[in-house]
Design an enzyme around this catalytic site. Sequence first.
Site, short mmCIF file in Angstrom:
data_model
loop_
_atom_site.label_atom_id
_atom_site.label_comp_id
_atom_site.label_asym_id
_atom_site.label_seq_id
_atom_site.Cartn_x
_atom_site.Cartn_y
_atom_site.Cartn_z
N HIS A 1 -1.14 -5.11 4.32
CA HIS A 1 -2.06 -3.88 3.66
C HIS A 1 -0.53 -4.07 2.29
O HIS A 1 0.54 -4.37 3.17
CB HIS A 1 -2.21 -3.61 3.40
CG HIS A 1 -2.41 -2.10 4.58
ND1 HIS A 1 -1.36 -1.73 5.23
CD2 HIS A 1 -1.76 -0.18 3.82
CE1 HIS A 1 -0.82 -0.46 5.98
NE2 HIS A 1 -0.91 0.11 5.42
N GLU B 1 -3.46 -0.46 -3.75
CA GLU B 1 -2.90 -1.20 -2.24
C GLU B 1 -3.64 -2.35 -1.53
O GLU B 1 -5.22 -2.56 -2.58
CB GLU B 1 -3.24 0.11 -1.13
CG GLU B 1 -2.26 1.27 -0.59
CD GLU B 1 -2.09 1.38 0.56
OE1 GLU B 1 -2.85 1.17 1.87
OE2 GLU B 1 -1.90 2.40 0.94
#
Length: 132
Positions: free
Chosen positions: A81, A27
């Site tokens: 994100h 991520e």
Amino acid sequence: MKSCEPLRLSRSLLEALSRQASASKREVVGFLLGVGCRALVVFPMENLASSSVEFLANPLDVVAAHNLAEALGLELIALYHSHPFGPAAPSPKDVEGMKWWPMTWLIVSAQGARAWRLAEGKAAEVPIELVA
């Protein structure tokens, strides 16, 4: 911090975020800095979790983002994100994070990008408006 609705950003900024996300199996995380609800600057942060299913933003990067925003006369308008292997929808952990970071969250995945905010304890989708 506030929630932006709609979240306004340029196509080139969104494409840059998509490239950053697709280049990593972990991520990626960062802030969008801007004026009002218009994103103007991408501020990437280190993901200390080094995970494909969660992030932990480096606190030093969080401070640096605040300092840069102040120096440029901008605000932190959204947290972004990626979900490298999932949809652009909040996980239960993301919803918990929204309680700590009550702002718009932009999630980027291979399926696209979607924005979210916390409303009555649940994730509510926020429109994204592409601007010039």
